[in-house]
Design an enzyme around this catalytic site. Sequence first.
Site, PDB file in Angstrom:
ATOM      1  N   ASP A  25       0.772  -1.369   0.067  1.00  0.00           N
ATOM      2  CA  ASP A  25      -0.146   0.183  -0.180  1.00  0.00           C
ATOM      3  C   ASP A  25       0.793   1.092  -0.062  1.00  0.00           C
ATOM      4  OD1 ASP A  25      -1.638  -2.080   0.378  1.00  0.00           O
ATOM      5  OD2 ASP A  25      -2.626  -1.017   2.247  1.00  0.00           O
ATOM      6  N   HIS A  46      12.228 -17.174  -0.320  1.00  0.00           N
ATOM      7  CA  HIS A  46      12.486 -18.248   0.921  1.00  0.00           C
ATOM      8  C   HIS A  46      12.248 -19.636   0.062  1.00  0.00           C
ATOM      9  CE1 HIS A  46      13.043 -20.001   4.444  1.00  0.00           C
ATOM     10  NE2 HIS A  46      13.458 -18.520   4.960  1.00  0.00           N
ATOM     11  N   ARG A  62      17.588 -26.218   8.480  1.00  0.00           N
ATOM     12  CA  ARG A  62      18.737 -26.591   8.034  1.00  0.00           C
ATOM     13  C   ARG A  62      19.891 -26.433   8.773  1.00  0.00           C
ATOM     14  NH1 ARG A  62      18.723 -23.186   3.609  1.00  0.00           N
ATOM     15  NH2 ARG A  62      16.760 -22.054   4.326  1.00  0.00           N
TER      16      ARG A  62
END
Length: 375
Positions: A25, A46, A62
């Site tokens: 916006d 991502h 990870r």
Amino acid sequence: TVILATGGAGRLYVGTTNAYSCTGDGMAMALRAGLPLKDMEMMQFHPTTLAPTGVLITEGCRGEGAYLLNKDGERFLKRYAPNTMELASRDVISRAEQMEIDAGRDVDGNVLLDLRHLGAERIIERLPGSRELSMTFLGVDPIYDPIPVRPGAHYHMGGVATDVWGQTELTGLYASGECACVSVHGANRLGGNALMETITYGKRSGRHAAEWALSHTTVEVPESAERNAERELRALLERADGERPWSIRDELATTMHENFGVFRREHQMAQQGEIVSGLRERYQRVLLEDKGEIFNSDLTQAIELGFLLDLAECMVVAGIERKESRGAHARPDDYPVRDDEKFLKHTIVRLVDGAPQLSWEPVRMTKWEPQERKY
């Protein structure tokens, strides 16, 4: 003074980690006010999000030693980042995942995040949140089964062009956080550095805006601007027939993911430009079912859709003209490498006669010179 702090525009994409309200916006309002937007093509993906919700599975998985596998059970990152494997940066892993998916080595459009070898005790102790998300949104318990994940739109490095105090070109207007582009992230934000943009530059913007407000007279909003906004709202509320916003919004998000996602290709970007143009025409007849003036979410979503269409157009224009691969902007087919000689500069987009016009701005470098990143 006014500080824009409206966040990113991840809802341009069907798969995103962003909240439903992240519709750009502040960026779009600044654009319509005649201000420049910087580096709009730089949308970070991502690598580990859940489909179709976009819920993020933390990189901590990870970090704890989870593997990424293709449908054949292969740790495919050995082909893309053999030294760092699953600990490579987001853009490298997202591209590797997308290449596996495009090559057909996927599982229903996903790769697999495998935690099973970590053992139940370690998962429960170190990654309880990720386990809960996987079980809640997919019905998959990572103790026993790998989690299907795919790249999702995550963070917009581009935004309203500001200086290091958050000031825009418009006197008294500031921007901070993800809606701004200082630019502290360049073309590829590193994990955790959003805090620098929100906390550090948010504080600087707030301090500067407060000091400016105390030492200057009030900036008046022209009555004509108020009347124009009221007229636009009345036109939306009074329209009796047309197309519902959700159909346009869904088509925008799906096609942006397909044509302006992890990889960008000239013909797909050109096609997306035509799609956005067609959607903008359809938006002129957008229809609201709720005609009320109190907490009208139907109206809010229609306005947000207009913002998203403006930003999508800017992103495509900038993406087509950046004829190189840099950070989050990857063009594997025609311009697969970085070109510092021609494109070590920011894209700047303004609205001129209602259409986005692109220009370029040099990158300001002080102590550190850019180098090639190697794994």
